[in-house]
Design an enzyme around this catalytic site. Sequence first.
Site, mmCIF file in Angstrom:
data_model
loop_
_atom_site.group_PDB
_atom_site.id
_atom_site.type_symbol
_atom_site.label_atom_id
_atom_site.label_comp_id
_atom_site.label_asym_id
_atom_site.label_seq_id
_atom_site.Cartn_x
_atom_site.Cartn_y
_atom_site.Cartn_z
ATOM 1 N NE ARG A 66 -5.470 17.394 8.806
ATOM 2 C CZ ARG A 66 -5.157 16.371 9.610
ATOM 3 N NH1 ARG A 66 -5.247 16.542 10.924
ATOM 4 N NH2 ARG A 66 -4.766 15.221 9.125
ATOM 5 N NE ARG A 92 -3.231 2.375 3.088
ATOM 6 C CZ ARG A 92 -2.980 3.071 4.207
ATOM 7 N NH1 ARG A 92 -2.037 2.653 5.037
ATOM 8 N NH2 ARG A 92 -3.657 4.155 4.489
ATOM 9 C CB THR A 119 -7.455 0.673 11.219
ATOM 10 O OG1 THR A 119 -7.834 1.130 9.926
ATOM 11 C CG2 THR A 119 -7.008 1.870 12.044
ATOM 12 C CE LYS A 165 -9.000 4.340 3.455
ATOM 13 N NZ LYS A 165 -7.863 5.289 3.634
#
Length: 471
Positions: free
Chosen positions: A76, A35, A275, A217
């Site tokens: 953010r 990846r 993850t 995803k």
Amino acid sequence: MRRSRRAKIVATVGPACCEPKMLRTLFEAGVDTFRLNFSHGAREDHAAVHAAIRALEAEIGRPVGILLDLQGPKIRIGTLRDGSLTIAAGETIRFVQEGADRDRDAIPLPHPEVFAAAAPGHDLLIDDGRLCLRVKTLFRDSLEAEVIVGGKLSNHKGVNLPGTILDLSPLTAKDRSDLEFGLRLGVDWVALSFVQRPGDLIEARGLIGERAGLVAKIEKPAALDRIDDIIALSDAVMVARGDLGVEIPHEDVPGRQKELVRACRLAVKPVIVATQMLDSMVSSPAPTRAEASDVATAIYDGADAVMLSAESAVGRYPRQAVEMMDRIIRSTERHKMYRSIVDALRPDEEQTPPHAVAAAAAGLASAIHAAAIVVYTSGGTTAARIARRRPDVPVLAVTPSSDTARRLCLLWGTHSVFSSDVNNYEEMVSRAVSTAVRERFAESLDHVVIVAGIPFAQAGTTNNIRVIAVP
């Protein structure tokens, strides 16, 4: 090089493993697909890694998959006037758009789409959910939110909005540029971050075409509401438990993981569980017992692949992390309970000739204890239909497409081999047997089950099963 396991390993490349020698070490330890995380690193570094993987592939004579993971839109907060701010539960905090008038304690949030979509009662989770605020009041260029869980807030921390569907494409300008760069390099898979709706996949497919497989995803609650459509429009799915685990309750993640793995198996799409699988191995040479159990759970669920992130990219023990994951997979697949669990989760077959042929081939191979199932496949679909059954017999996929051979490095139980087209039936049988012997799947007197489509080299024509004894 034949793997002694069915599930595949994906490893993220980063500073800890970007040199050609280490990439080879990780492949030999068990990595099937590498990846490239475009959230970090310069393009020239990714290009160098891509070239090193392709050189390794040519040297070892085995296909190796490469997955490009796009960064996606990152919400953010901006720059605080004092660099940090401590907020306490019960306080009311004001968020303002970029350029709006603000007092000393107002928090800049330079994302107009947040103010356009948020509503009273929606949550704002900051810094991976460490801080939680709830929207109270909306104004033209600001909003007020009550602090539910307080703490210290510093510049540029990430913001998650689990109950808000943002009018935001998952492809930023950076992603579009990175995507075109990766497609020119020749990556095999493209992972699309922060998918919210089926239309996100359509937009990405328009840019990618057939140049790479498309991985959705799953890390937004909104995606779970439309998951069947999203799976149908993707070529593979990644259960991205990091952001998903921030936006839905922790206790819901394991069940959602099982649902996603089963839905992908039903749809004949590879699924990656990702993850923090061996997160402690970023700094430790051994995982916790809970992490080992987590990897094993994904294997019992029937996941096609499990993924290492920081463990291989920036960890102190990338080789050991891959070796550990390989050992956990092999041990799980050998356990006496594994076969009964995987078989119990087997979905019903679709009532179509290609699915029926694939199911029959898998059942026949198991019944006669064949050494292997050799499947001729141009796009990988026939191999995927057989892998959907999770047979206890190895699947050897022979394909005239190097792209297909590489993409199959994500598919459960499949050992892919690049081979030129066959021209007639007898040549097909002969090459299937010789390939099974050469790849060390079969030896004299073994039986192999051969699956193909007549006429040859036409996608979707899987209609033939042949059993043959190796001379």
